[in-house]
Scaffold this active site. Structure first.
Site, PDB file in Angstrom:
ATOM      1  CB  CYS A 153      13.696  13.275 -42.645  1.00 57.52           C
ATOM      2  SG  CYS A 153      12.371  12.089 -42.851  1.00 57.52           S
TER       3      CYS A 153
ATOM      4  CG  HIS B  28      13.889  10.920 -23.475  1.00 60.28           C
ATOM      5  ND1 HIS B  28      13.621  10.139 -23.066  1.00 60.28           N
ATOM      6  CD2 HIS B  28      13.419  11.683 -23.125  1.00 60.28           C
ATOM      7  CE1 HIS B  28      12.635   9.792 -22.764  1.00 60.28           C
ATOM      8  NE2 HIS B  28      12.042  11.053 -23.480  1.00 60.28           N
TER       9      HIS B  28
ATOM     10  CD  GLU C  45      13.133   6.515 -38.867  1.00 55.86           C
ATOM     11  OE1 GLU C  45      14.022   6.620 -38.226  1.00 55.86           O
ATOM     12  OE2 GLU C  45      11.927   6.601 -39.835  1.00 55.86           O
TER      13      GLU C  45
END
Length: 227
Positions: free
Chosen positions: A52, A97, A165
């Site tokens: 991450c 996006h 998430e």
């Protein structure tokens, strides 16, 4: 005397406290929930996971916006769901996006994000799920504070924001989290949207208007039933 089990007094206190809150919360306010979705890429610096914090990756986010009010409007709603398809939805959809980065990140990385992605958002905090929940709470509340209502709405406020998430992990924020300086101060000037994001808004000046304290106005409502 009853034997065979041990009483955990702290657990019993917590249980009855939750029961009290659930029973009497309705006396304080009513809640509604609106779900939003978007796809976003980020790096979460300083986190424990190497994947991450060292590699760009993305998630399919789900955002639950919970509003509260102690009264209902003329349509007997906390806040018409249709009104949440305006500025609030456009701000959340701005993250779709797009790539988000922490303003404290390496300048070379930030330049690369800006160079190779037309849709980017610069944040004063890390783009973690926890901070996303704070950011969306803050943005939604700022919009509500700047909105002139037209249908007898009451004290409508953001109650909480939940950011999923993944299917198994989410972060949730409340007002005290927005006010918590240790978590990072939030202000509109430090949340920066790229030019491409802005030109895709129905009003490209929408965010500047919000920052400048200009009001948004909900549509007038013709009542069919006198209340």
């Amino acid at each position: 005397m009853v034997t065979g089990f041990k009483i955990n007094h702290n657990a019993w206190f917590f249980f009855f406290f939750l029961k009290f809150v659930c029973r009497y919360r309705s006396a304080w306010c009513m809640l509604i929930r609106k779900l939003f979705k978007f796809e976003n890429a980020h790096i979460v610096r300083n986190c424990t996971s190497d994947r991450c914090k060292r590699s760009i990756h993305g998630h399919s986010y789900k955002v639950e916006l919970l509003l509260k009010a102690s009264k209902l409007d003329h349509g007997q709603m906390v806040y018409d769901f249709g009104l949440l398809k305006g500025v609030i939805k456009e701000l959340i959809d701005s993250f779709d996006h797009a790539i988000c980065f922490w303003q404290k990140d390496d300048p070379a990385y930030i330049d690369a994000c800006k160079t190779y992605s037309a849709r980017w958002i610069s944040l004063p905090v890390s783009p973690s799920a926890e901070q996303f929940s704070r950011i969306f709470f803050y943005l939604a509340q700022q919009v509500l504070n700047s909105t002139i209502t037209q249908n007898g709405e009451g004290d409508v406020e953001v109650y909480s924001v939940i950011v999923h998430e993944t299917d198994t992990g989410y972060a949730q924020s409340f007002q005290e989290d927005i006010d918590n300086e240790q978590m990072g101060q939030l202000n509109l000037d430090q949340i920066v949207f790229s030019e491409q994001v802005q030109i895709e808004w129905s009003d490209p000046q929408m965010y500047e208007n919000l920052k400048n304290g200009l009001n948004f106005q909900n549509p007038n409502v013709e009542l069919q039933v006198i209340v």
